[in-house]
Design a protein around this motif. Structure first.
Motif, PDB file in Angstrom:
ATOM      1  N   ASP A  50      14.196  11.716 -21.899  1.00 31.03           N
ATOM      2  CA  ASP A  50      14.938  11.614 -21.478  1.00 31.03           C
ATOM      3  C   ASP A  50      16.083  12.470 -20.036  1.00 31.03           C
ATOM      4  O   ASP A  50      16.451  12.389 -19.331  1.00 31.03           O
ATOM      5  N   TRP A  51      15.541  14.029 -21.030  1.00 26.75           N
ATOM      6  CA  TRP A  51      16.079  14.540 -19.610  1.00 26.75           C
ATOM      7  C   TRP A  51      15.157  14.512 -18.123  1.00 26.75           C
ATOM      8  O   TRP A  51      16.415  14.555 -17.378  1.00 26.75           O
ATOM      9  N   MET A  52      14.157  13.885 -17.841  1.00 26.67           N
ATOM     10  CA  MET A  52      13.424  14.064 -16.585  1.00 26.67           C
ATOM     11  C   MET A  52      14.108  12.160 -16.110  1.00 26.67           C
ATOM     12  O   MET A  52      14.168  12.103 -14.819  1.00 26.67           O
ATOM     13  N   GLN A  55      17.373  13.623 -14.828  1.00 29.18           N
ATOM     14  CA  GLN A  55      16.992  14.822 -13.742  1.00 29.18           C
ATOM     15  C   GLN A  55      16.275  13.633 -12.498  1.00 29.18           C
ATOM     16  O   GLN A  55      17.402  13.453 -10.927  1.00 29.18           O
ATOM     17  N   GLU A  56      16.048  12.854 -13.014  1.00 28.84           N
ATOM     18  CA  GLU A  56      15.571  11.772 -11.476  1.00 28.84           C
ATOM     19  C   GLU A  56      16.676  10.415 -10.600  1.00 28.84           C
ATOM     20  O   GLU A  56      16.754  10.868  -9.996  1.00 28.84           O
ATOM     21  N   LEU A  57      17.375  10.577 -11.818  1.00 28.12           N
ATOM     22  CA  LEU A  57      18.492   9.718 -11.366  1.00 28.12           C
ATOM     23  C   LEU A  57      20.318  11.014 -10.849  1.00 28.12           C
ATOM     24  O   LEU A  57      20.616  10.141  -9.194  1.00 28.12           O
ATOM     25  N   LEU A  58      19.876  12.162 -10.840  1.00 29.23           N
ATOM     26  CA  LEU A  58      20.114  12.515 -10.150  1.00 29.23           C
ATOM     27  C   LEU A  58      20.225  13.571  -9.154  1.00 29.23           C
ATOM     28  O   LEU A  58      20.831  13.240  -7.685  1.00 29.23           O
ATOM     29  N   GLU A  59      18.919  13.453  -9.051  1.00 33.20           N
ATOM     30  CA  GLU A  59      17.895  13.534  -7.136  1.00 33.20           C
ATOM     31  C   GLU A  59      18.197  12.824  -7.154  1.00 33.20           C
ATOM     32  O   GLU A  59      18.766  12.976  -5.297  1.00 33.20           O
ATOM     33  N   MET A 151      13.447  18.524 -17.002  1.00 36.20           N
ATOM     34  CA  MET A 151      14.083  17.975 -16.337  1.00 36.20           C
ATOM     35  C   MET A 151      13.706  18.106 -15.160  1.00 36.20           C
ATOM     36  O   MET A 151      13.777  16.594 -14.068  1.00 36.20           O
ATOM     37  N   ALA A 152      12.999  19.247 -14.657  1.00 37.67           N
ATOM     38  CA  ALA A 152      12.319  19.108 -13.568  1.00 37.67           C
ATOM     39  C   ALA A 152      11.051  18.353 -12.716  1.00 37.67           C
ATOM     40  O   ALA A 152      10.597  18.827 -12.174  1.00 37.67           O
ATOM     41  N   VAL A 153      10.370  18.199 -14.232  1.00 37.99           N
ATOM     42  CA  VAL A 153       8.543  17.928 -13.715  1.00 37.99           C
ATOM     43  C   VAL A 153       8.685  16.987 -13.327  1.00 37.99           C
ATOM     44  O   VAL A 153       7.835  16.867 -12.465  1.00 37.99           O
ATOM     45  N   ALA A 154       9.129  15.927 -13.325  1.00 35.72           N
ATOM     46  CA  ALA A 154       9.228  14.944 -12.447  1.00 35.72           C
ATOM     47  C   ALA A 154       9.281  14.398 -11.434  1.00 35.72           C
ATOM     48  O   ALA A 154       8.159  14.311 -10.412  1.00 35.72           O
ATOM     49  N   ALA A 155      10.625  15.226 -10.921  1.00 33.04           N
ATOM     50  CA  ALA A 155      11.106  15.164  -9.000  1.00 33.04           C
ATOM     51  C   ALA A 155      10.286  15.883  -9.205  1.00 33.04           C
ATOM     52  O   ALA A 155       9.485  16.484  -7.483  1.00 33.04           O
ATOM     53  N   THR A 156       9.481  17.286  -9.120  1.00 38.54           N
ATOM     54  CA  THR A 156       8.308  18.231  -8.898  1.00 38.54           C
ATOM     55  C   THR A 156       7.213  17.521  -8.316  1.00 38.54           C
ATOM     56  O   THR A 156       6.236  17.785  -7.462  1.00 38.54           O
ATOM     57  N   GLY A 157       6.661  16.207  -9.322  1.00 45.42           N
ATOM     58  CA  GLY A 157       5.441  16.082  -9.423  1.00 45.42           C
ATOM     59  C   GLY A 157       5.262  14.937  -7.994  1.00 45.42           C
ATOM     60  O   GLY A 157       4.385  14.676  -7.290  1.00 45.42           O
ATOM     61  N   LYS A 158       7.097  14.186  -8.068  1.00 49.89           N
ATOM     62  CA  LYS A 158       7.280  13.648  -6.812  1.00 49.89           C
ATOM     63  C   LYS A 158       6.482  14.611  -5.820  1.00 49.89           C
ATOM     64  O   LYS A 158       6.702  13.491  -4.610  1.00 49.89           O
TER      65      LYS A 158
END
Length: 341
Positions: A50-52, A55-59, A151-158
Motif C-alpha cells: 500500500d505504501w508503494m 507513492q505511485e499515485l502521488l507522483e 514508497m519510492a521503490v516502484a517509481a524508481t523502478g519505472k
C-alpha cells in the motif's frame, strides 16, 4: 510535501494492526524492517504494498517526486561517473557505447551512488573488458524513515526502466546482454524495472516483487519476461535482513545463508547482509565460488548437501538461464572469500 508526509504517517499507523507475532513469517506475509537504532519493526506485506501504491499515485498527480540520477562509468572514465539523462544530447555527449554490454547497479537503503558496493561491482565489471556500467542513485533511499524509501521503490523502478527503454530504442543498446544488479531494497527496484514493459519484454503475472531482500540479484536480464526464474540471488542474511527461502530458480546460500564467517558481533546483521555484494564483485572478477548442489533449501541452510562440488559457480553469467535448484556455497572468513574445488 505535506500530502506525502500525511500518507507516510497513515501507512505507519496501519502497521499498528500487524499480524500477531506467532503468525509472522519474514519474507512471506511481511518483513522485519531495520530501524536507524538497529532494532526491527514488523510490517505486513499488504501495508508495504500500500505504501508503494500511494507513492505511485502521488507522483502520477505531480504531488511529489522521486529523484533518480544515473552515473555512467566506462573504460574511458572508470572512476569518475558521467551524469546522464534519457535524452539524445546527454547520451550522445557521454562515453556510452551501445556496442558494449550494459550493467545497471542499484544500491539499497541509506546508500548512494558513492557506496562501496557500487565501486566494487563497477571495478569488477570494468576489469573484465569494455562495459557501460550505470550506477543508479535514488535519493529517497537515504531517508532515515524506511517507509519513505519503500514508497519510492516502484517509481524508481519505472525511471530505471524508462532509461533502459530510451537507450534501447534511441541508441540501440542490446537487451540480450543487459544486467540489472540490485542489493537489498535496490533489488526490489530492479524487480519493478523488470515489470515495466520494454522493447522486448512483457510483464509476467507470475512475477512477484520481494523486499527487503538480502540478496544481490545476480544479473537479471530484461530481454525476456521477468519471472522469478530470472533471479539467481546470493542470500547471505536470511531470516534477518533478508529472505531464507529461495526467491529465484537458482538460489545460492553462502555459509548456509544466515550469517557469514568473519562477521563478528553482527547483532543487526548488517555485515552478513552486505557480504552479498562483496561476494558478487569477487565472483565477477575471479569466478572462484564453487558450489554444492542441495536437495532443497533446508539442506543448504543446514549444510547437509555433502562435499561434492557441482559444475556451477556462484555469480557465473549463465546462472540466470541455466541454473535451477539450491546451492550451498563454502566461503572463507577473509578475502578471497570464494572456494573452488
Amino acid at each position: 510535501m505535506k500530502t506525502f508526509i500525511l500518507l507516510a504517517l497513515c501507512a505507519l499507523a496501519a502497521s499498528a494492526y500487524a499480524l500477531d507475532e506467532a503468525d509472522r513469517v519474514n519474507g512471506e506475509n511481511g518483513w522485519y524492517v531495520p530501524q536507524q537504532d538497529g532494532t526491527f519493526e514488523w510490517v505486513d506485506k499488504d501495508v508495504a504494498e500500500d505504501w508503494m501504491e500511494k507513492q505511485e499515485l502521488l507522483e502520477s498527480r505531480g504531488l511529489t517526486t522521486v529523484p533518480v540520477t544515473f552515473y555512467l562509468y566506462t573504460s574511458s572514465n572508470p572512476t569518475k561517473g558521467q551524469k546522464i539523462k534519457a535524452n539524445y544530447n546527454s547520451i550522445n555527449n557521454s562515453n556510452f557505447n551501445s556496442g558494449n554490454p550494459t550493467r545497471f547497479v542499484i544500491h539499497g537503503w541509506t546508500q548512494s551512488y558513492t557506496a562501496g558496493m557500487n565501486k566494487a561491482i563497477r571495478n569488477a565489471w570494468l576489469s573484465q573488458g569494455d562495459y557501460n556500467v550505470i550506477v543508479v542513485d535514488w535519493a529517497r533511499a537515504r531517508s532515515i524513515d524506511y517507509a519513505t524509501s519503500v514508497m519510492a521503490v516502484a517509481a524508481t523502478g519505472k525511471k530505471v526502466a524508462n532509461m533502459i527503454n530510451f537507450l534501447n530504442s534511441d541508441f540501440g543498446m542490446s537487451l540480450d546482454n543487459l544486467y540489472v544488479i540490485g542489493h537489498s531494497l535496490g533489488a526490489h527496484v530492479s524487480g519493478y524495472a523488470g515489470r515495466t514493459p520494454m522493447a522486448r519484454s512483457t510483464p509476467s503475472s507470475a512475477w512477484t516483487p520481494h523486499f527487503p531482500s538480502s540478496a544481490t540479484t545476480r544479473p537479471t536480464s530484461v530481454s525476456a519476461p521477468p519471472t522469478p526464474g530470472m533471479w539467481s540471488p546470493i542470500q547471505t542474511n536470511g531470516g534477518n535482513l533478508g529472505f531464507l527461502k529461495p526467491i529465484g530458480k537458482g538460489a545460492f546460500y553462502p555459509n548456509g545463508g544466515k550469517t557469514q564467517p568473519g562477521c563478528f558481533l553482527d547483532v543487526t546483521g548488517a555485515c552478513s547482509h552486505g557480504r552479498s555484494t562483496t561476494y558478487y564483485a569477487e565472483a565477477v572478477s575471479q569466478d572462484n565460488f564453487g558450489t554444492i548442489k542441495c536437495g532443497d533449501y533446508q539442506a543448504a541452510v543446514n549444510d547437509q548437501c555433502g562435499s561434492t562440488y557441482s559444475g556451477v559457480r556462484m555469480g557465473a553469467d549463465t546462472n540466470a538461464y541455466m541454473v535451477a535448484g539450491d546451492f550451498y556455497v563454502p566461503v572463507n572468513s577473509n578475502s578471497p572469500y570464494g572456494m573452488i574445488n
